[in-house]
Design an enzyme around this catalytic site. Structure first.
Site, PDB file in Angstrom:
ATOM      1  N   LYS A  20       0.840  -1.197   0.000  1.00  0.00           N
ATOM      2  CA  LYS A  20       0.000   0.000   0.000  1.00  0.00           C
ATOM      3  C   LYS A  20       0.883   1.257   0.000  1.00  0.00           C
ATOM      4  CE  LYS A  20      -3.857  -2.361   2.344  1.00  0.00           C
ATOM      5  NZ  LYS A  20      -4.699  -2.402   3.572  1.00  0.00           N
ATOM      6  N   TYR A  60     -12.352  -2.583  -3.206  1.00  0.00           N
ATOM      7  CA  TYR A  60     -12.890  -2.634  -1.841  1.00  0.00           C
ATOM      8  C   TYR A  60     -14.419  -2.528  -1.810  1.00  0.00           C
ATOM      9  CZ  TYR A  60      -8.263  -2.363   0.385  1.00  0.00           C
ATOM     10  OH  TYR A  60      -6.991  -2.632   0.829  1.00  0.00           O
ATOM     11  N   ARG A  96      -1.823 -14.710   3.881  1.00  0.00           N
ATOM     12  CA  ARG A  96      -2.560 -14.022   4.941  1.00  0.00           C
ATOM     13  C   ARG A  96      -1.845 -14.193   6.294  1.00  0.00           C
ATOM     14  NH1 ARG A  96      -7.054 -10.603   4.022  1.00  0.00           N
ATOM     15  NH2 ARG A  96      -8.033 -11.426   5.898  1.00  0.00           N
ATOM     16  N   THR A 102      -5.416  -7.771  10.557  1.00  0.00           N
ATOM     17  CA  THR A 102      -5.726  -6.462   9.973  1.00  0.00           C
ATOM     18  C   THR A 102      -5.215  -5.322  10.851  1.00  0.00           C
ATOM     19  OG1 THR A 102      -7.702  -7.447   8.986  1.00  0.00           O
ATOM     20  CG2 THR A 102      -7.626  -5.038   9.081  1.00  0.00           C
ATOM     21  N   ARG A 113       2.701  -7.151   9.143  1.00  0.00           N
ATOM     22  CA  ARG A 113       2.043  -6.081   9.905  1.00  0.00           C
ATOM     23  C   ARG A 113       2.518  -6.066  11.361  1.00  0.00           C
ATOM     24  NH1 ARG A 113      -3.942  -7.326   7.390  1.00  0.00           N
ATOM     25  NH2 ARG A 113      -3.843  -5.972   5.559  1.00  0.00           N
ATOM     26  N   ASN A 123      -1.728  -0.157   7.333  1.00  0.00           N
ATOM     27  CA  ASN A 123      -1.224  -1.513   7.609  1.00  0.00           C
ATOM     28  C   ASN A 123      -0.397  -2.114   6.470  1.00  0.00           C
ATOM     29  OD1 ASN A 123      -3.368  -2.078   5.959  1.00  0.00           O
ATOM     30  ND2 ASN A 123      -4.505  -3.311   7.436  1.00  0.00           N
ATOM     31  N   HIS A 126      -1.733  -5.486   1.394  1.00  0.00           N
ATOM     32  CA  HIS A 126      -3.003  -6.180   1.149  1.00  0.00           C
ATOM     33  C   HIS A 126      -2.729  -7.599   0.689  1.00  0.00           C
ATOM     34  CE1 HIS A 126      -6.948  -7.214  -0.522  1.00  0.00           C
ATOM     35  NE2 HIS A 126      -6.271  -7.696  -1.557  1.00  0.00           N
ATOM     36  N   GLU A 137      -9.169 -10.352  -7.973  1.00  0.00           N
ATOM     37  CA  GLU A 137      -8.295  -9.188  -7.796  1.00  0.00           C
ATOM     38  C   GLU A 137      -7.144  -9.196  -8.801  1.00  0.00           C
ATOM     39  OE1 GLU A 137      -7.377  -9.404  -3.599  1.00  0.00           O
ATOM     40  OE2 GLU A 137      -9.448  -8.956  -3.043  1.00  0.00           O
TER      41      GLU A 137
HETATM   42  P1  IDP Z   1      -7.614  -7.105   5.478  1.00  0.00           P
HETATM   43  O1  IDP Z   1      -6.798  -6.096   4.686  1.00  0.00           O
HETATM   44  O2  IDP Z   1      -6.827  -7.654   6.642  1.00  0.00           O
HETATM   45  O3  IDP Z   1      -8.213  -8.184   4.610  1.00  0.00           O
HETATM   46  P2  IDP Z   1     -10.292  -5.924   5.616  1.00  0.00           P
HETATM   47  O4  IDP Z   1     -11.261  -6.127   6.734  1.00  0.00           O
HETATM   48  O5  IDP Z   1     -10.584  -6.611   4.315  1.00  0.00           O
HETATM   49  O6  IDP Z   1      -8.828  -6.312   6.159  1.00  0.00           O
HETATM   50  O7  IDP Z   1     -10.175  -4.354   5.368  1.00  0.00           O
HETATM   51  C1  IDP Z   1      -9.498  -3.867   4.234  1.00  0.00           C
HETATM   52  C2  IDP Z   1      -8.635  -2.697   4.659  1.00  0.00           C
HETATM   53  O8  IDP Z   1      -9.463  -1.640   5.122  1.00  0.00           O
HETATM   54  C3  IDP Z   1      -7.686  -2.974   5.810  1.00  0.00           C
HETATM   55  O9  IDP Z   1      -6.485  -3.616   5.422  1.00  0.00           O
HETATM   56  C4  IDP Z   1      -7.433  -1.570   6.312  1.00  0.00           C
HETATM   57  O10 IDP Z   1      -6.505  -0.873   5.478  1.00  0.00           O
HETATM   58  C5  IDP Z   1      -8.801  -0.927   6.153  1.00  0.00           C
HETATM   59  N1  IDP Z   1      -9.586  -1.032   7.383  1.00  0.00           N
HETATM   60  C6  IDP Z   1     -10.257  -2.104   7.844  1.00  0.00           C
HETATM   61  N2  IDP Z   1     -10.855  -1.842   9.024  1.00  0.00           N
HETATM   62  C7  IDP Z   1     -10.556  -0.556   9.303  1.00  0.00           C
HETATM   63  C8  IDP Z   1     -10.869   0.327  10.401  1.00  0.00           C
HETATM   64  O11 IDP Z   1     -11.564  -0.041  11.344  1.00  0.00           O
HETATM   65  N3  IDP Z   1     -10.373   1.581  10.334  1.00  0.00           N
HETATM   66  C9  IDP Z   1      -9.599   2.029   9.293  1.00  0.00           C
HETATM   67  N4  IDP Z   1      -9.269   1.246   8.252  1.00  0.00           N
HETATM   68  C10 IDP Z   1      -9.744  -0.029   8.254  1.00  0.00           C
HETATM   69 MG    MG Z   2      -9.696  -8.036   3.090  1.00  0.00          MG
END
Ligand code: IDP
Ligand code: MG
Length: 160
Positions: A20, A60, A96, A102, A113, A123, A126, A137
Protein backbone atom coordinates in the site's frame (compact mmCIF):
# COMPACT_ATOMS: atom_id res chain seq x y z
CA UNK A 1 7.62 -30.27 -17.55
CA UNK A 2 8.57 -31.81 -14.23
CA UNK A 3 6.22 -34.52 -12.87
CA UNK A 4 6.04 -33.02 -9.39
CA UNK A 5 4.69 -29.77 -10.84
CA UNK A 6 2.03 -31.53 -12.92
CA UNK A 7 0.77 -33.46 -9.89
CA UNK A 8 -0.09 -30.31 -7.97
CA UNK A 9 -1.23 -28.11 -10.86
CA UNK A 10 -4.92 -27.99 -9.89
CA UNK A 11 -4.02 -27.06 -6.31
CA UNK A 12 -2.04 -24.04 -7.47
CA UNK A 13 -3.66 -20.79 -6.33
CA UNK A 14 -3.03 -17.14 -7.14
CA UNK A 15 -3.11 -14.35 -4.62
CA UNK A 16 -3.08 -10.62 -5.20
CA UNK A 17 -0.62 -8.90 -2.86
CA UNK A 18 -0.21 -5.15 -2.80
CA UNK A 19 2.24 -2.92 -0.97
CA UNK A 20 0.00 0.00 0.00
CA UNK A 21 1.11 3.66 -0.38
CA UNK A 22 2.50 3.81 3.18
CA UNK A 23 4.66 0.75 2.51
CA UNK A 24 6.05 2.37 -0.65
CA UNK A 25 6.63 5.76 1.06
CA UNK A 26 8.34 4.07 4.01
CA UNK A 27 10.75 2.15 1.78
CA UNK A 28 9.38 -1.28 2.70
CA UNK A 29 8.85 -2.62 -0.84
CA UNK A 30 11.99 -4.78 -0.88
CA UNK A 31 11.39 -6.08 2.65
CA UNK A 32 7.81 -7.11 1.83
CA UNK A 33 8.61 -8.73 -1.53
CA UNK A 34 11.48 -10.52 0.16
CA UNK A 35 9.22 -12.27 2.65
CA UNK A 36 7.12 -13.91 -0.08
CA UNK A 37 10.18 -14.66 -2.17
CA UNK A 38 12.04 -16.34 0.70
CA UNK A 39 8.98 -18.39 1.67
CA UNK A 40 9.16 -20.04 -1.76
CA UNK A 41 6.16 -18.71 -3.63
CA UNK A 42 6.38 -17.80 -7.31
CA UNK A 43 6.06 -14.21 -8.47
CA UNK A 44 4.01 -14.00 -11.68
CA UNK A 45 3.14 -10.29 -11.77
CA UNK A 46 4.78 -7.09 -10.48
CA UNK A 47 4.33 -3.37 -11.14
CA UNK A 48 4.43 0.06 -9.52
CA UNK A 49 1.09 1.72 -10.11
CA UNK A 50 -0.84 4.86 -9.21
CA UNK A 51 -4.29 3.54 -8.36
CA UNK A 52 -7.29 5.64 -9.40
CA UNK A 53 -10.50 6.06 -7.41
CA UNK A 54 -12.69 3.77 -9.58
CA UNK A 55 -10.28 0.86 -9.24
CA UNK A 56 -9.89 1.36 -5.47
CA UNK A 57 -13.70 1.41 -5.12
CA UNK A 58 -14.08 -1.78 -7.15
CA UNK A 59 -11.32 -3.51 -5.19
CA UNK A 60 -12.89 -2.63 -1.84
CA UNK A 61 -16.56 -2.80 -2.97
CA UNK A 62 -17.47 -5.22 -0.13
CA UNK A 63 -16.56 -2.51 2.40
CA UNK A 64 -18.69 0.22 0.80
CA UNK A 65 -21.03 0.51 3.80
CA UNK A 66 -18.21 0.85 6.37
CA UNK A 67 -17.60 4.20 8.04
CA UNK A 68 -13.89 4.08 7.14
CA UNK A 69 -14.56 3.41 3.41
CA UNK A 70 -14.00 7.01 2.17
CA UNK A 71 -10.71 7.33 4.08
CA UNK A 72 -9.69 3.84 2.86
CA UNK A 73 -10.18 4.96 -0.77
CA UNK A 74 -8.19 8.16 -0.07
CA UNK A 75 -5.42 6.09 1.54
CA UNK A 76 -5.11 3.57 -1.30
CA UNK A 77 -5.06 6.31 -3.96
CA UNK A 78 -2.69 8.62 -1.99
CA UNK A 79 0.47 7.44 -3.79
CA UNK A 80 1.87 4.59 -5.83
CA UNK A 81 1.27 1.00 -4.79
CA UNK A 82 3.22 -2.12 -5.74
CA UNK A 83 0.92 -4.72 -7.29
CA UNK A 84 1.94 -8.36 -7.23
CA UNK A 85 0.59 -11.77 -8.02
CA UNK A 86 2.10 -14.72 -6.18
CA UNK A 87 1.36 -18.30 -7.10
CA UNK A 88 1.64 -21.61 -5.28
CA UNK A 89 -0.14 -24.41 -3.47
CA UNK A 90 -1.95 -22.88 -0.50
CA UNK A 91 -0.57 -19.42 -1.25
CA UNK A 92 -3.77 -17.53 -0.35
CA UNK A 93 -4.02 -18.66 3.28
CA UNK A 94 -0.26 -18.74 3.74
CA UNK A 95 0.13 -15.15 2.48
CA UNK A 96 -2.56 -14.02 4.94
CA UNK A 97 -0.52 -15.63 7.72
CA UNK A 98 2.67 -13.94 6.54
CA UNK A 99 0.80 -10.61 6.46
CA UNK A 100 -0.83 -10.95 9.91
CA UNK A 101 -4.02 -9.53 11.43
CA UNK A 102 -5.73 -6.46 9.97
CA UNK A 103 -4.92 -4.45 13.12
CA UNK A 104 -1.10 -4.33 13.29
CA UNK A 105 -1.18 -4.03 17.10
CA UNK A 106 -2.85 -7.44 17.21
CA UNK A 107 -0.69 -8.96 14.47
CA UNK A 108 1.86 -11.50 15.71
CA UNK A 109 5.54 -10.56 15.74
CA UNK A 110 7.14 -12.17 12.73
CA UNK A 111 4.29 -11.16 10.44
CA UNK A 112 4.63 -8.19 8.08
CA UNK A 113 2.04 -6.08 9.91
CA UNK A 114 3.24 -7.31 13.31
CA UNK A 115 6.80 -6.24 12.54
CA UNK A 116 6.32 -3.15 10.40
CA UNK A 117 3.08 -1.31 11.24
CA UNK A 118 1.02 0.07 14.14
CA UNK A 119 -2.38 1.19 12.81
CA UNK A 120 -5.20 -0.52 10.87
CA UNK A 121 -5.51 2.49 8.59
CA UNK A 122 -1.78 2.23 7.72
CA UNK A 123 -1.22 -1.51 7.61
CA UNK A 124 1.23 -1.48 4.68
CA UNK A 125 0.02 -4.49 2.69
CA UNK A 126 -3.00 -6.18 1.15
CA UNK A 127 -3.57 -9.89 0.52
CA UNK A 128 -6.55 -11.66 -1.06
CA UNK A 129 -8.77 -13.47 1.47
CA UNK A 130 -9.85 -16.46 -0.70
CA UNK A 131 -8.74 -18.23 -3.89
CA UNK A 132 -11.82 -16.77 -5.64
CA UNK A 133 -10.83 -13.24 -4.61
CA UNK A 134 -7.24 -14.06 -5.61
CA UNK A 135 -8.49 -14.60 -9.15
CA UNK A 136 -10.89 -11.66 -9.07
CA UNK A 137 -8.29 -9.19 -7.80
CA UNK A 138 -5.59 -10.47 -10.17
CA UNK A 139 -7.94 -9.84 -13.11
CA UNK A 140 -8.86 -6.43 -11.70
CA UNK A 141 -5.30 -5.12 -11.25
CA UNK A 142 -3.46 -6.84 -14.11
CA UNK A 143 -4.13 -6.91 -17.84
CA UNK A 144 -3.57 -10.06 -19.83
CA UNK A 145 0.03 -10.09 -20.99
CA UNK A 146 1.26 -8.41 -17.80
CA UNK A 147 1.54 -11.74 -16.02
CA UNK A 148 4.45 -14.07 -16.63
CA UNK A 149 4.34 -17.87 -16.63
CA UNK A 150 7.70 -19.36 -15.77
CA UNK A 151 9.36 -22.19 -13.88
CA UNK A 152 11.75 -21.03 -11.15
CA UNK A 153 15.07 -22.87 -11.14
CA UNK A 154 14.50 -23.67 -7.46
CA UNK A 155 11.17 -25.50 -8.06
CA UNK A 156 12.49 -29.06 -7.48
CA UNK A 157 14.20 -27.82 -4.28
CA UNK A 158 10.90 -26.53 -2.88
CA UNK A 159 8.53 -29.35 -3.79
CA UNK A 160 9.34 -33.07 -3.69
P1 IDP B 1 -7.61 -7.11 5.48
O1 IDP B 1 -6.80 -6.10 4.69
O2 IDP B 1 -6.83 -7.65 6.64
O3 IDP B 1 -8.21 -8.18 4.61
P2 IDP B 1 -10.29 -5.92 5.62
O4 IDP B 1 -11.26 -6.13 6.73
O5 IDP B 1 -10.58 -6.61 4.31
O6 IDP B 1 -8.83 -6.31 6.16
O7 IDP B 1 -10.17 -4.35 5.37
C1 IDP B 1 -9.50 -3.87 4.23
C2 IDP B 1 -8.64 -2.70 4.66
O8 IDP B 1 -9.46 -1.64 5.12
C3 IDP B 1 -7.69 -2.97 5.81
O9 IDP B 1 -6.49 -3.62 5.42
C4 IDP B 1 -7.43 -1.57 6.31
O10 IDP B 1 -6.50 -0.87 5.48
C5 IDP B 1 -8.80 -0.93 6.15
N1 IDP B 1 -9.59 -1.03 7.38
C6 IDP B 1 -10.26 -2.10 7.84
N2 IDP B 1 -10.86 -1.84 9.02
C7 IDP B 1 -10.56 -0.56 9.30
C8 IDP B 1 -10.87 0.33 10.40
O11 IDP B 1 -11.56 -0.04 11.34
N3 IDP B 1 -10.37 1.58 10.33
C9 IDP B 1 -9.60 2.03 9.29
N4 IDP B 1 -9.27 1.25 8.25
C10 IDP B 1 -9.74 -0.03 8.25
MG1 MG C 1 -9.70 -8.04 3.09
Amino acid sequence: FLPHLVASLEQVEQTYIMVKPDGVQRGLVGEIISRFERKGFKLTGLKLFQCHKELAEEHYKDLKTKSFYPTLIDYITSGPVVCMVWEGVGVVASARKLIGSTNPLQAEPGTIRGDLAVQTGRNVVHGSDSPENGKRETALWFKEGELCEWTPAQAPWLME
